[in-house]
Design a protein around this motif. Sequence first.
Motif, PDB file in Angstrom:
ATOM      1  N   PHE A  66       0.860  -1.176   0.000  1.00 25.87           N
ATOM      2  CA  PHE A  66       0.000   0.000   0.000  1.00 25.87           C
ATOM      3  C   PHE A  66       0.903   1.235   0.000  1.00 25.87           C
ATOM      4  O   PHE A  66       2.068   1.174   0.404  1.00 25.87           O
ATOM      5  N   PHE A  67       0.352   2.355  -0.441  1.00 30.16           N
ATOM      6  CA  PHE A  67       1.150   3.569  -0.578  1.00 30.16           C
ATOM      7  C   PHE A  67       0.657   4.694   0.319  1.00 30.16           C
ATOM      8  O   PHE A  67       1.009   5.849   0.096  1.00 30.16           O
ATOM      9  N   HIS A  68      -0.141   4.344   1.314  1.00 32.40           N
ATOM     10  CA  HIS A  68      -0.572   5.359   2.277  1.00 32.40           C
ATOM     11  C   HIS A  68       0.611   5.750   3.162  1.00 32.40           C
ATOM     12  O   HIS A  68       1.385   4.886   3.598  1.00 32.40           O
ATOM     13  N   PRO A  69       0.803   7.039   3.438  1.00 30.82           N
ATOM     14  CA  PRO A  69       1.960   7.467   4.250  1.00 30.82           C
ATOM     15  C   PRO A  69       2.026   6.799   5.621  1.00 30.82           C
ATOM     16  O   PRO A  69       3.117   6.438   6.083  1.00 30.82           O
ATOM     17  N   LEU A  70       0.885   6.616   6.277  1.00 29.09           N
ATOM     18  CA  LEU A  70       0.878   5.984   7.591  1.00 29.09           C
ATOM     19  C   LEU A  70       1.324   4.534   7.493  1.00 29.09           C
ATOM     20  O   LEU A  70       2.122   4.055   8.324  1.00 29.09           O
ATOM     21  N   PHE A  71       0.850   3.820   6.457  1.00 26.82           N
ATOM     22  CA  PHE A  71       1.256   2.429   6.270  1.00 26.82           C
ATOM     23  C   PHE A  71       2.751   2.335   5.986  1.00 26.82           C
ATOM     24  O   PHE A  71       3.448   1.469   6.539  1.00 26.82           O
ATOM     25  N   LEU A  72       3.270   3.204   5.145  1.00 28.78           N
ATOM     26  CA  LEU A  72       4.695   3.177   4.817  1.00 28.78           C
ATOM     27  C   LEU A  72       5.547   3.497   6.041  1.00 28.78           C
ATOM     28  O   LEU A  72       6.620   2.899   6.239  1.00 28.78           O
ATOM     29  N   TRP A  73       5.076   4.419   6.872  1.00 30.85           N
ATOM     30  CA  TRP A  73       5.825   4.761   8.082  1.00 30.85           C
ATOM     31  C   TRP A  73       5.846   3.585   9.061  1.00 30.85           C
ATOM     32  O   TRP A  73       6.900   3.266   9.634  1.00 30.85           O
ATOM     33  N   MET A  74       4.699   2.922   9.240  1.00 35.16           N
ATOM     34  CA  MET A  74       4.634   1.774  10.140  1.00 35.16           C
ATOM     35  C   MET A  74       5.417   0.587   9.575  1.00 35.16           C
ATOM     36  O   MET A  74       6.029  -0.182  10.325  1.00 35.16           O
ATOM     37  N   LYS A  75       5.404   0.416   8.274  1.00 33.52           N
ATOM     38  CA  LYS A  75       6.168  -0.663   7.648  1.00 33.52           C
ATOM     39  C   LYS A  75       7.668  -0.453   7.854  1.00 33.52           C
ATOM     40  O   LYS A  75       8.420  -1.418   8.052  1.00 33.52           O
ATOM     41  N   TRP A  76       8.098   0.793   7.821  1.00 35.37           N
ATOM     42  CA  TRP A  76       9.508   1.102   8.036  1.00 35.37           C
ATOM     43  C   TRP A  76       9.913   0.918   9.503  1.00 35.37           C
ATOM     44  O   TRP A  76      11.054   0.572   9.795  1.00 35.37           O
ATOM     45  N   ARG A 103      -4.640  -6.274  -5.758  1.00 40.67           N
ATOM     46  CA  ARG A 103      -4.020  -5.146  -6.464  1.00 40.67           C
ATOM     47  C   ARG A 103      -2.723  -5.569  -7.131  1.00 40.67           C
ATOM     48  O   ARG A 103      -2.426  -5.149  -8.262  1.00 40.67           O
ATOM     49  N   HIS A 104      -1.942  -6.400  -6.443  1.00 41.23           N
ATOM     50  CA  HIS A 104      -0.661  -6.830  -7.003  1.00 41.23           C
ATOM     51  C   HIS A 104      -0.879  -7.684  -8.252  1.00 41.23           C
ATOM     52  O   HIS A 104      -0.143  -7.524  -9.246  1.00 41.23           O
TER      53      HIS A 104
END
Length: 325
Positions: free
Chosen positions: A114-124, A210-211
Motif C-alpha cells: 500500500f502507498f498510504h503514508p501511515l502504512f509506509l511509516w509503520m512498515k519502516w 491489487r498486485h
Amino acid sequence: MADKVQTTLLFLAVGEFSVGILGNAFIGLVNCMDWVKKRKIASIDLILTSLAISRICLLCVILLDCFILVLYPDVYATGKEMRIIDFFWTLTNHLSIWFATCLSIYYFFRIANFFHPLFLWMKWRIDRVISWILLGCVVLSVFISLPATENLNADFRFCVKAKRKTNLTWSCRVNKTQHASTKLFLNLATLLPFCVCLMSFFLLILSLRRHIRRMQLSATGCRDPSTEAHVRALKAVISFLLLFIAYYLSFLVATSSYFMPETELAVIFGESIALIYPSSHSFILILGNNKLRHASLKVIWKVMSILKGRKFQQHKQIGRETMLF
C-alpha cells in the motif's frame, strides 16, 4: 461409562500434547540456535519463538488440568489450586493469541503493498518496535488474567460440587454468577486480537488483488515472489483463524462446564479439542517458513538415515548368524 470416556479423552490429550510440544519445541530450538550462531535474531524469528514458548506453557497448563481433574479431583477442593491453574491458563491463552496476532500483523506490514503514508511509516518502523509490541502483549495479558484470581474464592469449588442439589444456597448462586461473568469477560477479551487478525487477513487479500492486477497489466505473470509471499501469509493467517474458532468454542465449553451435568467430562472434552489449536498450528508455521521447513527436512533425512543404518546392521548381523549355523 463416563470413566472410560474420560480415560479415552485423557489419552487423546496426551497425544495432542506430545505432538504440540514436538512442533513448538522444534521452532524454539531452531530459532535459538540460529540466534546464538548469528548473535542476532530476526523479527519474524523472535515472534515465532515467543509464540512457541507461550504455546508450550499453554499445553502444559491444559494437560496438567486434565490430569488433576481425572486423577486427583479433590485437589481443587480448597479453591487455591483452581485459582492458580485458571490464572496461568488465562495468561498463556492470551499470550498465545496475542503473539499469533502479532505474527499476522507482521506478515501484513512486510508483505502487503500500500502507498498510504501511515502504512509506509509503520512498515519502516515495524522491525524496530516489534520487541516492544511483544512486551506490551505480555503486560496486557497479565493485566487481563488478574480477574481470573480475584473473583475466585475458596467456596466456588464447593458450589460446583453441590450443583446437582436443588437446595443451593444464595451464596453459591452469586458465586457462580460472578465466576460466569469473569469467564465471559475473559472470553470476550480474546475477540479483540481475533478482529485485528481478521482485519489483516482482508487487507492482505486486497493487497494481493491489487498486485495481481498490476502484474497482469505489465504482462509479467502472476507467480512472482511477491505473489507467493502473499499466498504463504494468507495460508498462515487462514489456518490461525480457523483453528482459533475451534479453540474458542472448546474454551467456552471448558470454562462454562460448571453449568453442565458432568463437569469433569465437559472440561476434559473441551480441553482435548482446545489442544488441537496450539499443537497443529505449529506445524503449519513450520511448513510456511523456509528456514524451519529446511531444518525439519534435514531432521527427517537424518532420522531416516539412522533407521536405515540400523536396519542394515540388523540384516548384516542376521546374515552372520546364518553363516555360522
